[in-house]
Enzyme design. Structure first.
Site, short mmCIF file in Angstrom:
data_model
loop_
_atom_site.label_atom_id
_atom_site.label_comp_id
_atom_site.label_asym_id
_atom_site.label_seq_id
_atom_site.Cartn_x
_atom_site.Cartn_y
_atom_site.Cartn_z
N GLU A 1 -65.08 46.42 -3.78
CA GLU A 1 -66.27 46.06 -4.53
C GLU A 1 -67.51 46.68 -3.90
O GLU A 1 -67.49 47.15 -2.76
CB GLU A 1 -66.42 44.54 -4.59
CG GLU A 1 -66.57 43.87 -3.23
CD GLU A 1 -66.41 42.35 -3.31
OE1 GLU A 1 -65.61 41.88 -4.14
OE2 GLU A 1 -67.10 41.65 -2.54
N ARG B 1 -59.73 32.98 1.39
CA ARG B 1 -60.86 32.31 2.03
C ARG B 1 -60.52 32.02 3.50
O ARG B 1 -59.52 31.37 3.79
CB ARG B 1 -61.18 31.03 1.26
CG ARG B 1 -62.57 30.47 1.48
CD ARG B 1 -62.80 29.23 0.64
NE ARG B 1 -62.78 29.49 -0.78
CZ ARG B 1 -61.95 28.90 -1.62
NH1 ARG B 1 -61.07 28.02 -1.19
NH2 ARG B 1 -62.00 29.20 -2.91
N HIS C 1 -60.25 40.49 0.62
CA HIS C 1 -59.45 40.78 -0.58
C HIS C 1 -58.34 41.77 -0.23
O HIS C 1 -58.51 42.63 0.65
CB HIS C 1 -60.32 41.40 -1.68
CG HIS C 1 -61.56 40.63 -1.98
ND1 HIS C 1 -61.54 39.31 -2.38
CD2 HIS C 1 -62.87 40.99 -1.94
CE1 HIS C 1 -62.78 38.91 -2.58
NE2 HIS C 1 -63.60 39.90 -2.32
N HIS D 1 -65.80 39.76 4.90
CA HIS D 1 -67.19 39.83 4.45
C HIS D 1 -67.68 38.46 3.99
O HIS D 1 -66.90 37.52 3.81
CB HIS D 1 -67.33 40.84 3.31
CG HIS D 1 -66.54 40.48 2.08
ND1 HIS D 1 -65.20 40.77 1.94
CD2 HIS D 1 -66.90 39.83 0.94
CE1 HIS D 1 -64.78 40.33 0.77
NE2 HIS D 1 -65.79 39.75 0.14
N GLN E 1 -64.49 35.70 3.67
CA GLN E 1 -63.29 35.99 2.88
C GLN E 1 -62.85 37.43 3.02
O GLN E 1 -63.54 38.27 3.64
CB GLN E 1 -63.57 35.68 1.41
CG GLN E 1 -64.76 36.46 0.87
CD GLN E 1 -65.22 35.96 -0.48
OE1 GLN E 1 -65.11 36.69 -1.47
NE2 GLN E 1 -65.74 34.75 -0.53
#
Length: 317
Positions: free
Chosen positions: A83, A161, A66, A141, A64
């Site tokens: 993150e 995804r 972001h 990642h 996936q």
């Protein structure tokens, strides 16, 4: 605002685990749990900047990516999603993937995403307890099987995804192509000691993550200057008037708390919405002021939040 226990919500995932011990009071689940998210709600409903989670993996997560702040705001969101991961537990051979082995063209990326060969193009790395990985928004990642990970992130759960290992969930290849950096990434981080007790794990424009390792039977003053989240990674004690045991989460903003450490010491993961560690975060109280916590009383009056499954809407891990 005082330091307070964070509530928890759990999300069922096909790749999750039924055994959550020792991170949840109800350690065995009927259905596989993939995430525990820590929440703190106030009457005015202020929007938080960060989200602290625990991830439990029995299988590989989807591959996936972001969006970053620019892409997210163009889609009407407040922020992107960068993150960081801290490995709490790892089976032998456990791995994570952050970035690609080599740069790809968009044509190569799309083909690999469609036929699943993208998995072989990821930069898979061994993951062991104590390892730290930073995953900036836009980085392709994945998280492998056999891991318990503490994740701190910008508060946006938008996930595109790319490949789901043959599961039937929706893919978002076009959206991923629009935001992904199709290149290798420098992800693994080394901790840096600020003091004997404080280790900086990750410092980025959106948050700082530290580990606080406090010796047994000591007492400390912890000062949170802005939005802060903490989770007990080991040991026990009290934070203010609240019991603190493995898996407990806490929230604070612009306040101080008195920490009394139990006989086994205490390690906390501490995240704050700042780009650098605060100089005055932690202060040891003089020996004459120390009072040993009564751990028998802590055990008998412990307040823990049971795990209640929470279905997550929209795209996710």
């Amino acid at each position: 605002m005082t330091f307070d226990h964070a509530s928890v919500r759990t999300t069922l995932k096909p790749w999750g685990r039924r055994d959550l011990g020792p991170w949840a009071s109800n350690g065995r689940q009927d259905s596989p749990v993939g995430e525990i998210s820590f929440e703190y709600d106030e009457p005015e409903g202020r929007e938080r900047l960060l989200l602290l989670k625990l991830l439990f993996t029995r299988e590989k997560l989807s591959i996936q990516v972001h969006p970053d702040d620019t892409a997210a705001k163009s889609m009407g969101m407040a922020s992107g999603k960068s993150e960081a991961w801290y490995v709490l537990a790892a089976d032998e051979g456990a791995q994570v993937a952050v970035g690609l082995k080599r740069p790809l063209t968009q044509v190569e990326f799309r083909k690999a995403a469609i036929d699943g060969s993208i998995d072989e193009l990821l930069d898979w790395q061994d993951a062991a307890v104590g390892d730290i990985f930073y995953v900036p928004a836009g980085t392709v990642h994945a998280v492998g099987a056999g891991l318990v990970i503490a994740e701190i992130q910008q508060r946006n759960d938008t996930t595109f995804r790319i490949w789901d290992h043959g599961r039937s969930r929706e893919l978002h290849i076009d959206q991923a192509l629009a935001v992904a950096r199709l290149e290798p990434a420098s992800s693994r981080k080394m901790s840096r000691h600020i003091t004997v007790e404080r280790a900086e794990l990750v410092a980025c424009p959106f948050f700082t993550l530290e580990r606080l390792d406090l010796c047994a039977d000591t007492r400390w003053e912890l000062t949170a200057g802005r939005e802060s989240w903490a989770m007990i990674a080991a040991g026990s004690g009290t934070i203010g008037s609240l019991t603190a045991r493995i898996g407990d989460g806490f929230f604070a903003e612009a306040d101080r708390a008195d920490i009394r450490v139990g006989r086994d010491g205490m390690s906390l993961l501490f995240a704050t919405a700042a780009s650098a560690p605060a100089a005055d975060l932690l202060r040891e109280l003089p020996a004459k002021d120390r009072l040993k916590p009564d751990l028998a009383d802590i055990d008998s009056h412990r307040e823990r939040h049971d795990v209640i499954p929470f279905p997550l809407s929209g795209a996710a891990l």
